[in-house]
Design an enzyme around this catalytic site. Structure first.
Site, PDB file in Angstrom:
ATOM      1  N   CYS A   1      -0.755   5.464  -7.831  1.00 61.19           N
ATOM      2  CA  CYS A   1      -0.625   6.377  -6.700  1.00 61.19           C
ATOM      3  C   CYS A   1       0.716   6.039  -6.028  1.00 61.19           C
ATOM      4  O   CYS A   1       0.869   4.978  -5.426  1.00 61.19           O
ATOM      5  CB  CYS A   1      -1.813   6.149  -5.766  1.00 61.19           C
ATOM      6  SG  CYS A   1      -1.817   7.238  -4.362  1.00 61.19           S
TER       7      CYS A   1
ATOM      8  N   CYS B   1       5.189   9.250   7.310  1.00 57.95           N
ATOM      9  CA  CYS B   1       4.941  10.673   7.032  1.00 57.95           C
ATOM     10  C   CYS B   1       4.911  11.439   8.343  1.00 57.95           C
ATOM     11  O   CYS B   1       4.405  10.951   9.344  1.00 57.95           O
ATOM     12  CB  CYS B   1       3.594  10.816   6.312  1.00 57.95           C
ATOM     13  SG  CYS B   1       3.223  12.523   5.826  1.00 57.95           S
TER      14      CYS B   1
END
Ligand code: SAH
Length: 348
Positions: free
Chosen positions: A103, A110
């Protein structure tokens, strides 16, 4: 210094040609880096001495450093990696029965501010470069070699919004997919977006056979606005127009991710709305995700019984639905959790 791990093959060829080198040198370098795992230019024995000197002067083969490592009882590995500028990012390896998936994180922090997500606890600091994404795979592969394994599947589902870092993510995908680099099959590579429609439309024309996942998480605008602020800019109607556009050009199946949050989006009424909403999409899969609780918010995971009721309802409606297998429950498995904790500590 140019980090060679960030060089997509056609760009590397151009760069080398502009320096008076032959085009084939690019593939030669790829083989040394990815097949023979050379750590420095002096190892590259069939490269002329003068070219090696040039490489040493202007290029590097730097990888992120392991700052912290957690290994779960089920074999999941979670790393906090330190980048050259000191920023720290997370990356995780999930040991599926069919292969080893990584991942990958695409940004430091973010900005999408999804209410349930730990990654957004720390705002975006910067985009990751292609070499920093390739670096995550290389470092994880190094750990896996000890077990005779290697990364076979890549999901860009770590911290960050990949379509907010579009060009670097595309370079990354092309590098790991290249047969002389990591040779990860396009169908084993998935990019997950919260729904940036310009990115979805552009991705439709990349000519890649990679996969697209859409973080949906709510079946109506009212609820999605609350959970995912991006929906206020790109509401469901626009999102689905972009998905249909993508499907018509890329001819690839889209996966919808739907985290089940207790009492928030998991009633049968929500399931009914969801079934109606995606009924228009020509080909799709729904992946129901058990929520990984995050200390900093009050969302809870739905009970197993509710998850199965939700699942059964969609199945009855002939929707292609799966429940995501969970990994690493005994470590900080939720995206961004390890990093948020680390920074929480250092800021104290
Ligand atoms: N920005 C991209 C990719 C990163 S998030 C996106 O939104 O798709 C990857 C996936 O993990 C998304 O579906 C996201 O909603 C989900 N996710 C975030 N926090 C989670 C949590 N605590 N538990 C389970 N899934 C989570």
């Amino acid at each position: 210094m140019i980090n060679l791990y960030g060089q997509e093959i056609s760009k590397l060829e151009e760069l080398l040609i502009s320096r008076g080198q032959k085009k084939y040198r690019a593939t030669q370098l790829y083989i040394w880096m990815y097949e023979k795992l050379a750590k420095n230019f002096d190892d590259m024995s069939d490269v002329s001495k003068s070219f090696r000197e040039e490489l040493k002067r202007d290029f590097c083969l730097t990888l992120p450093k392991i700052y912290r490592k957690q290994v779960s009882q089920d074999g999941t590995i979670k790393l906090l990696l330190e980048l050259e500028d000191g920023n720290k990012i997370e990356t995780a390896m999930l040991p599926y029965s069919y292969g080893r998936a990584i991942c990958v994180t695409s940004q430091v922090g973010c900005n999408m501010a999804c209410a349930f997500c730990a990654s957004g606890l720390l705002k975006k600091n910067r985009n990751l470069s292609a070499e920093e994404m390739v670096g995550q795979v290389m470092v994880m592969n190094e750990l896996l070699t000890e077990q005779g394994e290697k990364i076979t599947h890549v999901v860009v589902m770590g911290t960050g919004e990949p379509f907010d870092n579009y060009d670097n993510v595309m370079d990354f995908v092309r590098i790991i997919n290249h047969p002389k680099a990591l040779a990860i099959g396009a169908r084993h590579i998935t990019i997950s977006t919260c729904g940036l429609i310009d990115g979805i439309k552009k991705y439709a024309h990349e000519g890649l056979q990679t996969n697209l996942a859409i973080s949906l998480h709510a079946p109506n605008d009212e609820l999605r606005n609350k959970l995912m602020p991006v929906n206020k800019v790109y509401p469901l109607k626009k999102l689905f127009e972009a998905i249909e556009y993508y499907e018509s050009f890329a001819n690839r199946r889209v996966t919808f991710e739907y985290i089940l949050l207790k009492g928030v989006n998991d009633t049968l009424e929500h399931a009914e709305q969801l079934a109606k909403l995606i009924n228009n999409a020509s080909t799709y899969i729904v992946n129901l995700i058990p929520y990984n609780p995050v200390d900093e918010n009050s969302f809870q995971r739905s009970d197993d019984k509710r998850v199965h009721e939700f699942y059964s309802y969609l199945k009855k409606k002939h929707i292609n639905v799966t429940i995501r297998k969970e990994f690493g429950n005994d470590i900080d498995a939720a995206c961004g959790q390890l990093r948020a904790k680390e920074y929480g500590k250092t800021n104290n």
